[in-house]
Design an enzyme around this catalytic site. Structure first.
Site, PDB file in Angstrom:
ATOM      1  N   LYS A  35       0.837  -1.210   0.000  1.00 33.34           N
ATOM      2  CA  LYS A  35       0.000   0.000   0.000  1.00 33.34           C
ATOM      3  C   LYS A  35       0.871   1.259   0.000  1.00 33.34           C
ATOM      4  CE  LYS A  35      -0.322  -0.199   5.036  1.00 33.34           C
ATOM      5  NZ  LYS A  35      -1.093  -0.766   6.149  1.00 33.34           N
ATOM      6  N   TYR A 255      11.243  32.494   3.328  1.00 31.62           N
ATOM      7  CA  TYR A 255       9.976  33.071   3.800  1.00 31.62           C
ATOM      8  C   TYR A 255      10.035  33.442   5.269  1.00 31.62           C
ATOM      9  CZ  TYR A 255       7.948  31.124  -0.462  1.00 31.62           C
ATOM     10  OH  TYR A 255       7.670  30.812  -1.758  1.00 31.62           O
TER      11      TYR A 255
HETATM   12  C1  LIG Z   1      -0.445  -1.743   6.773  1.00 32.99           C
HETATM   13  C2  LIG Z   1      -0.974  -3.028   7.245  1.00 32.99           C
HETATM   14  C3  LIG Z   1      -0.100  -4.096   7.498  1.00 32.99           C
HETATM   15  C4  LIG Z   1       1.400  -3.980   7.421  1.00 32.99           C
HETATM   16  O1  LIG Z   1       1.907  -3.378   8.579  1.00 32.99           O
HETATM   17  P1  LIG Z   1       3.478  -3.249   8.869  1.00 32.99           P
HETATM   18  O2  LIG Z   1       3.557  -2.855  10.280  1.00 32.99           O
HETATM   19  O3  LIG Z   1       3.997  -2.200   7.947  1.00 32.99           O
HETATM   20  O4  LIG Z   1       4.076  -4.567   8.590  1.00 32.99           O
HETATM   21  C5  LIG Z   1      -0.666  -5.320   7.858  1.00 32.99           C
HETATM   22  N1  LIG Z   1      -1.995  -5.460   7.970  1.00 32.99           N
HETATM   23  C6  LIG Z   1      -2.863  -4.449   7.751  1.00 32.99           C
HETATM   24  C7  LIG Z   1      -4.328  -4.686   7.884  1.00 32.99           C
HETATM   25  C8  LIG Z   1      -2.373  -3.201   7.388  1.00 32.99           C
HETATM   26  O5  LIG Z   1      -3.229  -2.193   7.187  1.00 32.99           O
END
Ligand SMILES: *Cc1c(COP(=O)(O)O)cnc(C)c1O
Length: 370
Positions: A35, A255
């Site tokens: 993601k 700025y």
């Molecule tokens: C983002 C996410 C993960 C991965 O988490 P990490 O701590 O980066 O390994 C696993 N499960 C879900 C449901 C997530 O949203």
């Protein structure tokens, strides 16, 4: 690459991390969480690199991320971990993505949209209280009804740990396990059960189940929570000076003139800013490294540029480290009062990403142009 500000992604270290994780959870599938543009590392190149390392289960948060991955390769197994709104279920079916389902109502709609069997994963609420079916008197009945739908195959079920402490994480795990066992008594066996993210995987070997969902560790982002695992960072952020000059004592920078030179100093301008994902909150607080020497960022961080100060001359050909050996993501995150994931997830699409293997450039991703 068209820009001096770039992200360098070390694929040898990715391979190293994959091996470390695989040997830590031997009989469990490694699900790679991609993601947020693979935590800023570049969605498609990371998927390809992982696929070449025999990882083919990919998890993303949203439907568009899933579609982007599907367009890359018909063989990827792709799960959307978030909610897919009903009006987009058709696209989900079309692109053969695995949805996360947590209601009979949505399962029924999905069932009506397809003539082919479709794999789904059920999300079970065990204490995080974000997404998922709550466990109560009706839950088993509801899952039995989903199971009975003609085209729906409950391929997996999962939950997510709060990582508060061992007691509450164990409670969550036990709630999940208990529901799975109850379903077994109705002859509903769900083959792919999962609850661990990176930290969960490290802390609780007994919770690995059939799959672990790994983001942070894969990218080498866990510093304190990696346990005995040997994990290496894979991303660095570097740039080059675009302009160097001397300003006199009392002159000001950027700025709001938030920096005033207390003596004559060299000012180096750097071609990255908060639109590239460098936190604006690091105004007068951030720093970079050039050849093992630390230089403070002075004055307001602008959208596309920022400035450093130096008492000694600056060389425009030198590589400037923003994230890397001397400034790990964790350090930058601490400085900006946030966590590592937020830092990398914000790294902009307009930064070219350069992929390195055996010290050679194997791919360049320029998200803006491609
Ligand atoms: C983002 C996410 C993960 C991965 O988490 P990490 O701590 O980066 O390994 C696993 N499960 C879900 C449901 C997530 O949203």
């Amino acid at each position: 690459m068209f820009r001096d500000s770039q992200l360098i992604i070390n694929l040898d270290n990715l391979a190293h991390n994959v091996n470390s994780i695989k040997s830590y959870c031997k009989n469990t599938t490694l699900g790679a969480v991609l993601k947020a543009n693979a935590y800023g590392h570049g969605l498609k190149p990371m998927a390809k690199a992982l696929y070449d390392l025999d990882v083919n289960y990919f998890l993303v948060a949203t439907l568009p991320e899933g579609i982007a991955l599907r367009k890359e390769n018909p063989n990827y197994i792709i799960q959307i971990m978030g909610h897919t709104p009903n009006q987009y279920l058709k696209a989900l079916v079309e692109h053969q993505l695995i949805p996360t389902i947590f209601s009979l109502e949505q399962a029924t709609l999905l069932n009506e949209l397809t003539q082919q069997p479709i794999d789904v994963h059920l999300k079970i609420e065990t204490g995080f209280n974000r997404l998922g079916m709550q466990i109560n008197d009706q839950t088993v009945e509801e899952i039995k009804n989903i199971h009975a739908l003609d085209h729906i195959r409950i391929k997996g079920a999962f939950s997510h740990l709060s990582l508060m402490d061992k007691a509450s994480d164990t409670l969550q795990f036990n709630r999940f396990k208990e529901l799975m066992s109850t379903l077994e008594t109705y002859n509903i066996h769900i083959p792919v059960q999962h609850i661990c993210d990176s930290i969960g995987m490290v802390f609780y070997p007994a919770f690995h189940m059939d799959m672990v969902r790994i983001g942070a560790l894969l990218y080498g982002l866990e510093s304190e929570e990696k346990g005995t695992l040997d994990i290496r960072p894979i991303l660095s952020f570097q740039s080059k000076l675009s302009h160097v000059k001397i300003i006199n004592k009392g002159e000001r920078v950027a700025y709001g003139n938030r920096y005033i030179a207390s003596e004559n100093v060299y000012i180096g301008t750097l071609p990255f800013g908060y639109a590239d994902g460098y936190p604006r909150s690091l105004t007068n607080k951030g720093y970079v490294y050039i050849n093992t020497v630390k230089y403070p960022i002075v004055g307001a961080i602008c959208m596309d540029q920022c400035m450093i100060a130096s008492k000694t001359p600056l060389n425009k050909d030198d590589i400037v480290e923003i994230i890397g050996e001397h400034i790990p993501v964790q350090t930058l995150a601490d400085l900006a009062c946030t966590n590592k994931n937020e830092i990398v997830a914000q790294l902009a699409n307009r930064l070219p990403r350069v992929y390195i293997k055996n010290n050679q450039i194997v791919h360049i991703e320029n998200g803006l142009i491609e």
